[in-house]
Design an enzyme around this catalytic site. Structure first.
Site, PDB file in Angstrom:
ATOM      1  N   GLY A 173      -2.638   8.363  -4.324  1.00  0.00           N
ATOM      2  CA  GLY A 173      -1.949   9.560  -4.815  1.00  0.00           C
ATOM      3  C   GLY A 173      -0.707   9.902  -4.021  1.00  0.00           C
ATOM      4  N   ASP A 174       0.035  10.843  -4.552  1.00  0.00           N
ATOM      5  CA  ASP A 174       1.182  11.459  -3.875  1.00  0.00           C
ATOM      6  C   ASP A 174       1.433  12.744  -4.676  1.00  0.00           C
ATOM      7  OD1 ASP A 174       3.422  10.747  -1.716  1.00  0.00           O
ATOM      8  OD2 ASP A 174       4.480  11.629  -3.387  1.00  0.00           O
ATOM      9  N   THR A 178      -4.281  13.622   5.203  1.00  0.00           N
ATOM     10  CA  THR A 178      -2.853  13.770   5.529  1.00  0.00           C
ATOM     11  C   THR A 178      -2.612  15.088   6.263  1.00  0.00           C
ATOM     12  OG1 THR A 178      -2.403  12.529   3.517  1.00  0.00           O
ATOM     13  CG2 THR A 178      -0.530  13.568   4.597  1.00  0.00           C
ATOM     14  N   LYS A 198       0.854  -1.194   0.000  1.00  0.00           N
ATOM     15  CA  LYS A 198       0.000   0.000   0.000  1.00  0.00           C
ATOM     16  C   LYS A 198       0.874   1.222   0.000  1.00  0.00           C
ATOM     17  CE  LYS A 198      -3.817   2.280   0.252  1.00  0.00           C
ATOM     18  NZ  LYS A 198      -3.379   2.960  -1.003  1.00  0.00           N
ATOM     19  N   LYS A 246       5.632   3.386   8.252  1.00  0.00           N
ATOM     20  CA  LYS A 246       4.484   4.270   8.460  1.00  0.00           C
ATOM     21  C   LYS A 246       3.198   3.457   8.547  1.00  0.00           C
ATOM     22  CE  LYS A 246       4.249   7.574   5.442  1.00  0.00           C
ATOM     23  NZ  LYS A 246       3.931   8.457   4.287  1.00  0.00           N
ATOM     24  N   SER A 297      -6.742   5.898   3.727  1.00  0.00           N
ATOM     25  CA  SER A 297      -6.816   4.975   2.593  1.00  0.00           C
ATOM     26  C   SER A 297      -7.231   3.590   3.093  1.00  0.00           C
ATOM     27  CB  SER A 297      -5.456   4.864   1.892  1.00  0.00           C
ATOM     28  OG  SER A 297      -5.230   5.968   1.052  1.00  0.00           O
ATOM     29  N   LYS A 332       5.393   1.687  -3.147  1.00  0.00           N
ATOM     30  CA  LYS A 332       5.303   3.041  -3.702  1.00  0.00           C
ATOM     31  C   LYS A 332       5.551   2.955  -5.195  1.00  0.00           C
ATOM     32  CE  LYS A 332       4.792   7.371  -2.333  1.00  0.00           C
ATOM     33  NZ  LYS A 332       4.114   7.910  -1.144  1.00  0.00           N
ATOM     34  N   GLN A 390       7.283   3.959   3.766  1.00  0.00           N
ATOM     35  CA  GLN A 390       5.868   3.554   3.798  1.00  0.00           C
ATOM     36  C   GLN A 390       5.673   2.277   4.623  1.00  0.00           C
ATOM     37  OE1 GLN A 390       3.796   5.596   1.417  1.00  0.00           O
ATOM     38  NE2 GLN A 390       2.264   4.981   2.904  1.00  0.00           N
TER      39      GLN A 390
HETATM   40  P1  NDP Z   1       0.983  17.902  -4.263  1.00  0.00           P
HETATM   41  O1  NDP Z   1       1.429  17.540  -5.608  1.00  0.00           O
HETATM   42  O2  NDP Z   1      -0.466  18.115  -4.013  1.00  0.00           O
HETATM   43  O3  NDP Z   1       1.739  19.202  -3.740  1.00  0.00           O
HETATM   44  C1  NDP Z   1       3.133  19.253  -3.663  1.00  0.00           C
HETATM   45  C2  NDP Z   1       3.552  20.617  -3.203  1.00  0.00           C
HETATM   46  O4  NDP Z   1       4.936  20.592  -2.913  1.00  0.00           O
HETATM   47  C3  NDP Z   1       3.355  21.699  -4.258  1.00  0.00           C
HETATM   48  O5  NDP Z   1       3.096  22.921  -3.630  1.00  0.00           O
HETATM   49  C4  NDP Z   1       4.702  21.713  -4.967  1.00  0.00           C
HETATM   50  O6  NDP Z   1       5.000  22.949  -5.596  1.00  0.00           O
HETATM   51  C5  NDP Z   1       5.642  21.479  -3.806  1.00  0.00           C
HETATM   52  N1  NDP Z   1       6.859  20.820  -4.324  1.00  0.00           N
HETATM   53  C6  NDP Z   1       6.961  19.645  -4.968  1.00  0.00           C
HETATM   54  N2  NDP Z   1       8.215  19.370  -5.331  1.00  0.00           N
HETATM   55  C7  NDP Z   1       8.924  20.414  -4.898  1.00  0.00           C
HETATM   56  C8  NDP Z   1      10.300  20.744  -4.981  1.00  0.00           C
HETATM   57  N3  NDP Z   1      11.189  19.921  -5.583  1.00  0.00           N
HETATM   58  N4  NDP Z   1      10.698  21.910  -4.400  1.00  0.00           N
HETATM   59  C9  NDP Z   1       9.800  22.727  -3.777  1.00  0.00           C
HETATM   60  N5  NDP Z   1       8.485  22.468  -3.690  1.00  0.00           N
HETATM   61  C10 NDP Z   1       8.069  21.350  -4.249  1.00  0.00           C
HETATM   62  O7  NDP Z   1       1.550  16.742  -3.297  1.00  0.00           O
HETATM   63  P2  NDP Z   1       1.076  16.333  -1.835  1.00  0.00           P
HETATM   64  O8  NDP Z   1       0.602  17.503  -1.090  1.00  0.00           O
HETATM   65  O9  NDP Z   1       0.195  15.141  -1.969  1.00  0.00           O
HETATM   66  O10 NDP Z   1       2.451  15.794  -1.207  1.00  0.00           O
HETATM   67  C11 NDP Z   1       3.326  16.634  -0.461  1.00  0.00           C
HETATM   68  C12 NDP Z   1       4.239  15.787   0.409  1.00  0.00           C
HETATM   69  O11 NDP Z   1       3.454  15.007   1.312  1.00  0.00           O
HETATM   70  C13 NDP Z   1       5.103  14.768  -0.340  1.00  0.00           C
HETATM   71  O12 NDP Z   1       6.317  14.602   0.354  1.00  0.00           O
HETATM   72  C14 NDP Z   1       4.287  13.482  -0.237  1.00  0.00           C
HETATM   73  O13 NDP Z   1       5.094  12.346  -0.383  1.00  0.00           O
HETATM   74  C15 NDP Z   1       3.778  13.638   1.188  1.00  0.00           C
HETATM   75  N6  NDP Z   1       2.612  12.839   1.547  1.00  0.00           N
HETATM   76  C16 NDP Z   1       1.463  12.914   0.812  1.00  0.00           C
HETATM   77  C17 NDP Z   1       0.363  12.181   1.192  1.00  0.00           C
HETATM   78  C18 NDP Z   1      -0.937  12.293   0.493  1.00  0.00           C
HETATM   79  O14 NDP Z   1      -1.906  11.687   0.967  1.00  0.00           O
HETATM   80  N7  NDP Z   1      -1.060  13.047  -0.589  1.00  0.00           N
HETATM   81  C19 NDP Z   1       0.408  11.258   2.341  1.00  0.00           C
HETATM   82  C20 NDP Z   1       1.650  11.329   3.086  1.00  0.00           C
HETATM   83  C21 NDP Z   1       2.697  12.071   2.675  1.00  0.00           C
HETATM   84  P3  NDP Z   1       4.872  23.090  -7.190  1.00  0.00           P
HETATM   85  O15 NDP Z   1       3.403  23.200  -7.441  1.00  0.00           O
HETATM   86  O16 NDP Z   1       5.650  24.296  -7.527  1.00  0.00           O
HETATM   87  O17 NDP Z   1       5.466  21.829  -7.767  1.00  0.00           O
HETATM   88  O1  2IT Z   2       3.152   8.892   1.452  1.00  0.00           O
HETATM   89  C1  2IT Z   2       2.001   8.477   1.673  1.00  0.00           C
HETATM   90  O2  2IT Z   2       1.696   7.943   2.750  1.00  0.00           O
HETATM   91  C2  2IT Z   2       0.988   8.642   0.620  1.00  0.00           C
HETATM   92  N1  2IT Z   2       1.279   9.248  -0.405  1.00  0.00           N
HETATM   93  C3  2IT Z   2      -0.384   8.070   0.798  1.00  0.00           C
HETATM   94  C4  2IT Z   2      -0.394   6.595   0.501  1.00  0.00           C
HETATM   95  C5  2IT Z   2      -1.751   5.952   0.463  1.00  0.00           C
HETATM   96  O3  2IT Z   2      -1.773   4.774   0.104  1.00  0.00           O
HETATM   97  O4  2IT Z   2      -2.762   6.576   0.789  1.00  0.00           O
END
Ligand code: NDP
Ligand code: 2IT
Length: 452
Positions: free
Chosen positions: A168-169, A213, A93, A117, A384, A129, A114
């Site tokens: 997603g991520d 998240t 997952k 976590k 999830s 992943k 992951q």
């Molecule tokens: P999104 O794509 O929705 O948003 C990502 C954000 O981070 C954007 O604002 C983006 O800016 C910025 N970003 C991405 N890459 C870079 C970079 N190289 N330098 C600076 N800013 C950057 O992603 P999420 O919000 O889903 O994910 C954010 C973080 O949270 C990640 O580390 C992800 O692995 C983690 N995460 C996500 C989960 C989820 O459920 N979605 C669960 C657990 C962890 P820009 O638009 O300019 O690219």
């Molecule tokens: O980093 C993370 O935990 C995620 N992007 C969410 C993973 C999931 O299966 O919901």
């Protein structure tokens, strides 16, 4: 790094040797291994049974070509990945990331994190992943759809509700999950809702999954603050990023009475002394798919700080809490010193591995409350897990019920980390708590399953 335990040292050297050039993966392993000498002292059987060696080797790694046609009719080629890391606790997952920086080592670091976590959530979830170096920025809906369909044309051979369940991520939200699920459904002739999570609410998604998240990050941080008699009420907060996690972290901070004075994207930061206007942020980033500078331009008193990260806003405003919610290694040792000098009380990782090892050392050394990503941001994957429960039972829960379950799970993770840190003689050290509690749960299951 000087290792205190010989088994940990030799295993880490082996990880470096067998995975050359995968620096993010090395970093993720090093951060977990740093806590494991404590575990091996109590549980030599983990060493005797080669658990460290096994746990660093993904069960399966799939790398594939993703050909698709852009709007000009040009054939484009990207690389797709799915790393099925560990299935001792349940089906693999973990999310899919679409970002041009994605390499196999990126996916391995994320998959490794992951595993632990997911173990911390207490739910029956293995770890995996995936993703691609596809860049969705500037692509039309049609291009994104064709890419997703091509990606799934290969991926569908490897996933299933009892096998591997993506989500997603970065770069993958409800739109992409929709295109991916639609193609899976066509290829398999099955409405197998539980094969992917993060679905839209009308087609098998869970309430609260978009929020989970970010909300979970704030719930965990609130529990940390409580241990020092503090809360988000009246707190001034910085959040990096402006995507899914950042957006809903900001929303929950505001609901709890805090003010988020800055957020960012990869082009720069915004300082908004009155507090981020979430409606405007949503309009700019999600509806128009624009930049954070557009937000600043449309908001009185807000200022765009070109090309700098959001931590620099601490030079303009008082900051109590920092929530890195963008990407890996976005907060380094110098940023950490700056935040500590400005009196930051708590830092919690909404993103995966956003703080460099130097930054983590600065926070821990300064007695700042520090929450590591594998505990702090586990609310996303936990929800999830709740989506999978609803799909399996053909049920749909209410928003209130699902948020209550999320809050309960985050409280459980906080308590598990705190109790484990205490048990291992490191009270208040959430890094040790999360690493040891997550690792032990996976290691015990692996021992029970024989040589797997
Ligand atoms: P999104 O794509 O929705 O948003 C990502 C954000 O981070 C954007 O604002 C983006 O800016 C910025 N970003 C991405 N890459 C870079 C970079 N190289 N330098 C600076 N800013 C950057 O992603 P999420 O919000 O889903 O994910 C954010 C973080 O949270 C990640 O580390 C992800 O692995 C983690 N995460 C996500 C989960 C989820 O459920 N979605 C669960 C657990 C962890 P820009 O638009 O300019 O690219
Ligand atoms: O980093 C993370 O935990 C995620 N992007 C969410 C993973 C999931 O299966 O919901």
């Amino acid at each position: 790094m000087t290792w205190r335990n010989e088994t940990v040292r030799t295993n880490f050297e082996e990880v470096l040797r067998r995975n050359p050039g995968e620096t993010e993966f090395h970093q993720a392993v090093e951060e977990v291994f740093d806590s494991l000498d404590l575990v091996l002292d109590k549980h030599p059987e983990y060493g005797d049974q080669s658990i460290l060696e096994r746990i660093c080797e993904p069960e399966r790694q799939i790398v594939f070509r993703v050909p698709w046609v852009d709007d000009e009719g040009k054939v484009r080629i990207n690389r797709g990945f799915r790393v099925q890391f560990n299935s001792a606790l349940g089906p693999y997952k973990g999310g899919l990331r679409f970002h041009p920086s994605v390499l196999l080592g990126t996916v391995k670091f994320l998959g490794f994190e992951q595993v632990f976590k997911n173990a911390l959530t207490g739910l029956p979830l293995g770890g995996g992943k995936g993703g691609s170096d596809f860049d969705p920025k500037g692509r039309t809906d049609g291009e994104v759809m064709r890419f997703c369909q091509s990606f799934m044309t290969e991926l569908h051979h490897h996933i299933g509700e009892y096998t591997d369940v993506p989500a997603g991520d970065i770069g993958v939200g409800t739109r992409e999950v929709g295109y991916l699920f639609g193609q899976y459904k066509r290829l398999t002739h099955r409405y197998e809702s539980g094969v992917i999570t993060g679905k839209g609410i009308t087609w098998g998604g869970s309430p609260m999954r978009p929020e989970a998240t970010g909300y979970g990050t704030v719930f965990f941080t609130e529990h940390m603050l409580t241990t020092r008699g503090r809360s988000f009420d009246g707190a001034r907060v910085l959040v990096s990023g402006s995507g899914n996690v950042a957006h809903f972290a900001i929303e929950k901070v505001q609901q709890l009475g805090g003010t988020v004075v800055g957020c960012s994207d990869s082009s720069g930061a915004v300082y908004d002394p009155a507090g981020i206007d979430l409606e405007l942020l949503h309009q700019v980033k999600q509806v128009e798919r624009g930049r954070i500078s557009d937000y600043a331009g449309r908001r009185a008193d807000a200022r765009f700080l070109d090309g700098v990260n959001v931590w620099q806003v601490a030079g303009e405003a008082e900051v109590d809490v920092a929530l890195p919610c963008a990407t890996q290694n976005e907060l380094d040792g110098a940023d950490a010193k700056f935040l500590v000098d400005r009196g930051v009380l708590a830092v919690a990782e909404g993103a995966n591995m956003p703080c460099t090892p130097e930054a983590v050392a600065v926070f821990r050394g300064a007695d700042v409350l520090f929450g590591p990503g594998k505990a702090v941001n586990a609310g996303g994957v936990a929800t999830s897990g709740l989506e999978m429960q609803q799909n399996a039972s053909r049920d749909a829960w209410t928003h209130e019920h699902t948020e209550a379950r999320l809050a309960e799970i985050m409280h459980g993770i906080h308590e598990r980390c705190a109790a484990t840190a205490e048990e291992y003689g490191r009270p208040g050290d959430y890094v040790v708590g999360a690493n040891v509690a997550g690792f032990s749960r996976v290691a015990d299951a692996m021992l029970a399953l024989g040589v797997v």
